[in-house]
Design an enzyme around this catalytic site. Structure first.
Site, mmCIF file in Angstrom:
data_model
loop_
_atom_site.group_PDB
_atom_site.id
_atom_site.type_symbol
_atom_site.label_atom_id
_atom_site.label_comp_id
_atom_site.label_asym_id
_atom_site.label_seq_id
_atom_site.Cartn_x
_atom_site.Cartn_y
_atom_site.Cartn_z
ATOM 1 N NE ARG A 101 80.754 123.087 1.338
ATOM 2 C CZ ARG A 101 80.904 121.905 1.883
ATOM 3 N NH1 ARG A 101 79.997 120.965 1.716
ATOM 4 N NH2 ARG A 101 81.956 121.637 2.625
ATOM 5 C CG HIS A 146 86.131 119.526 1.367
ATOM 6 N ND1 HIS A 146 84.828 119.926 1.197
ATOM 7 C CD2 HIS A 146 86.100 118.170 1.451
ATOM 8 C CE1 HIS A 146 84.037 118.856 1.160
ATOM 9 N NE2 HIS A 146 84.789 117.777 1.315
ATOM 10 C CD GLU A 191 81.623 115.413 5.785
ATOM 11 O OE1 GLU A 191 82.414 114.456 5.732
ATOM 12 O OE2 GLU A 191 80.534 115.400 5.209
ATOM 13 C CG ASN A 330 78.399 118.168 4.677
ATOM 14 O OD1 ASN A 330 77.836 119.217 4.352
ATOM 15 N ND2 ASN A 330 79.693 117.972 4.512
ATOM 16 C CE1 TYR A 332 76.016 112.789 0.679
ATOM 17 C CE2 TYR A 332 77.101 113.544 2.682
ATOM 18 C CZ TYR A 332 76.927 113.621 1.312
ATOM 19 O OH TYR A 332 77.660 114.519 0.582
ATOM 20 C CD GLU A 397 79.474 117.410 1.490
ATOM 21 O OE1 GLU A 397 79.341 116.176 1.649
ATOM 22 O OE2 GLU A 397 80.566 117.972 1.601
#
Ligand SMILES: *[C@@H]1O[C@H](CO)[C@@H](O)[C@H](O)[C@H]1NC(C)=O
Ligand SMILES: *[C@@H]1O[C@H](CO)[C@@H](O)[C@H](O)[C@H]1NC(C)=O
Ligand SMILES: *[C@@H]1O[C@H](CO)[C@@H](O)[C@H](O)[C@H]1NC(C)=O
Ligand SMILES: *[C@@H]1O[C@H](CO)[C@@H](O)[C@H](O)[C@H]1NC(C)=O
Ligand SMILES: *[C@@H]1O[C@H](CO)[C@@H](O)[C@H](O)[C@H]1NC(C)=O
Length: 505
Positions: A101, A146, A191, A330, A332, A397
């Site tokens: 990606r 992005h 995002e 994404n 985390y 991600e």
């Protein structure tokens, strides 16, 4: 006796649960599951001023406000991937990833910001990169945007100017035409929550405009949804039949958990204010009710004549509703939420009315926003399954930040625990996750943190003009996972294997 029976029963149940869990979840990846790795143009390419490339908002920010970047550095060279894309593709191939990606730099392809001039070199770079991947049997997955839009567009308000919607669609059309024969998975925008909040409600992201009370943030999100919706419709009308690809958006999702069991409703509010802000319009046609009600309430309290959250016309609802072929997330970290007690005294400080914190038992990382809580990942995947009718999910991600050590055992352990949660969510709970991307293949320019936080499974020597790449422990762990299609034991840290980089000694 009764107590004994209960105890035995509990132990037996625990054993059965454990066995049935592990029986189902062998920690192998389902057949057809796609494993990849990810990057973003400004974070890796460098070559900020080659050929006719235009200036973008991150060039502008890092050159004019280095004080906003932890180490004052920039992406002028970064990983030098503009020149080293073949080396990148070879590494990705050698490790055994299925897809890569990457994102396209808008001002590299359109130097004036607009579709009147297409940079031949700029477009050629992405054609070369795509061809290098395809030749290696790696599927290219392309993020159209992005975070690095042309500075000239920012000078006209950037994402707060509704005209960006058509400028974005014109840019996307050029990419569909140029790359769409090879690219079958598109990400419109990466995002929005992060750059709308960091860029138009604070100074942590470009363009670093601190517009009060989230007015800029909500307007940015509104235009993002319009740009995403119109781009999806364009693909439907002009490209889907011949190219047969998929188009989706990528949202940055933390797991918002209740501080304790009294606060389930607050966790739901936090979910709707973050995930729901973008996903509810795309899956259900409009902003979540709780967001509309709360932002209107707090806006009135602050003396605004109308809500700071913009409204969609019926025409826009029709354009935006139903525009995700898959859900890109994404992930985390997790947060805990509880109610802001100030509201009991009639003081409204936050639109969501919540205090956001973390659990002191969660391990810290190199990033101040990032604490390790693997179970939050499973929680989030099940929430998405329930909230949006079990959509196809691509984890675009996931990764861990440290300060650059080659013996990155903590990163391996993070991947093991988070992937285990994901596999349980897929196999035991029926979550429709079809792809997963490691963030990131290389250490890279980590936005406002500069080069002080490292997410790569490969070390990059940014202090040297050669930007040499060196494998970390996590890179060899991933190579094994990819060849066996199964999670591998976490290697143990022994002094003998410790490798210190010059600046760590
Ligand atoms: C490009 O930028 C670098 C600094 O990153 C500078 O040294 C170089 O002279 C610039 N090149 C051109 C062609 O402007
Ligand atoms: C694309 O590849 C060609 C052939 O290898 C090379 O000559 C050219 O410099 C490359 N262009 C870019 C922008 O990477
Ligand atoms: C949750 O925390 C609050 C504040 O500390 C406390 O008043 C409440 O009793 C707790 N609820 C439960 C179920 O523990
Ligand atoms: C959005 O689309 C869904 C599915 O087609 C439909 O059920 C729903 O009514 C639409 N929402 C609005 C607000 O139009
Ligand atoms: C980087 O790698 C190249 C090619 O292997 C080598 O010649 C060079 O010495 C390396 N640079 C550093 C600083 O290690």
């Amino acid at each position: 006796m009764a107590r004994f029976v209960i105890a035995v029963t509990i132990i037996t149940c625990a054993l059965i649960t454990k066995i049935s869990c592990c029986d189902v979840v062998k920690l192998t990846f389902p057949s057809g599951f796609s494993l990849g790795t990810a990057s973003a143009s400004y974070q890796v390419e460098g070559a900020w001023n080659v050929s006719d490339k235009g200036e973008n908002v991150w060039d502008y920010l890092t050159h004019n406000r280095p004080d906003l970047i932890t180490d004052g550095r920039n992406g002028d060279v970064a990983c030098d991937s503009y020149y080293k894309y073949q080396e990148d593709a070879d590494l990705i191939k050698t490790l055994g990833f299925d897809f890569y990606r990457f994102s396209v730099s808008w001002s590299r392809v359109l130097p004036t910001g607009f579709a009147n001039v297409i940079s031949e070199d700029g477009l050629q770079y992405y054609k070369n990169l795509t061809a290098a991947l395809v030749a290696n049997g790696i599927e290219p997955v392309v993020t159209i945007y992005h975070w690095d839009h042309p500075q000239v567009i920012e000078e006209m308000g950037g994402w707060t100017n509704e005209l960006i919607v058509d400028w974005f669609v014109a840019y996307a059309e050029i990419l569909f035409e140029a790359l769409g024969d090879s690219v079958k998975r598109w990400i419109t925008i990466n995002e929005p929550d992060a750059f709308c909040e960091g860029g138009y409600d604070g100074v942590s992201k470009a363009p670093a405009k601190e517009i009060p009370n989230s007015i800029g943030k909500y307007l940015c999100g509104h235009n993002v949804l319009k740009a995403h919706g119109k781009t999806f419709r364009l693909y439907d009308e002009k490209f889907r039949e011949t190219q047969g690809g998929e188009v989706g958006i990528v949202l940055p999702l933390m797991a918002y958990l209740p501080y304790n069991s009294s606060y389930e409703a607050e966790a739901e509010t936090a979910f709707q204010f973050t995930c729901g802000w973008m996903a509810h319009p795309i899956y259900h046609g409009d902003y979540p009710d709780i967001m509309k009600t709360r932002v209107a309430l707090v806006s009135e309290y602050q003396g605004y004549p109308r809500s700071r959250l913009p409204e969609f016309s019926d025409e826009w609802i029709a354009i935006i509703n139903g525009t995700n072929d898959y859900f890109g997330i994404n992930h985390y970290t997790s947060k805990l939420v509880y109610p802001d007690s100030g509201e009991e005294q009639g003081i409204y400080t936050y639109d969501h009315g919540l205090i956001v914190t973390v659990d002191s038992s969660w391990a810290a990382t190199a990033s101040n926003w990032f604490y390790v809580n693997p179970s939050g990942f499973g929680y989030l995947l099940r929430k998405i399954r329930d909230e949006y009718n079990n959509p196809s999910v691509w984890v675009t991600e996931n990764g861990y930040s440290d300060t650059g050590e080659l013996d990155d055992y903590n990163r391996v352990s993070y991947y093991y625990e988070y992937l285990r949660e994901m596999l349980i969510a897929i196999k035991r709970d029926g979550c429709n996750v079809e792809g997963y991307a490691v963030w990131s293949i290389l250490d890279n320019f980590e936005w406002q943190a500069g080069y002080t936080e490292r997410f790569g499974i490969t070390h990059v020597e940014f202090d040297d003009a050669d930007t040499n790449r060196t494998a970390k422990i996590s890179q060899s762990w991933w190579a094994k996972v990819l060849s066996k299609r199964k999670l591998q034991a976490v290697p143990t840290n022994t002094a003998a294997t410790r490798t210190l980089l010059p600046w760590q000694k």
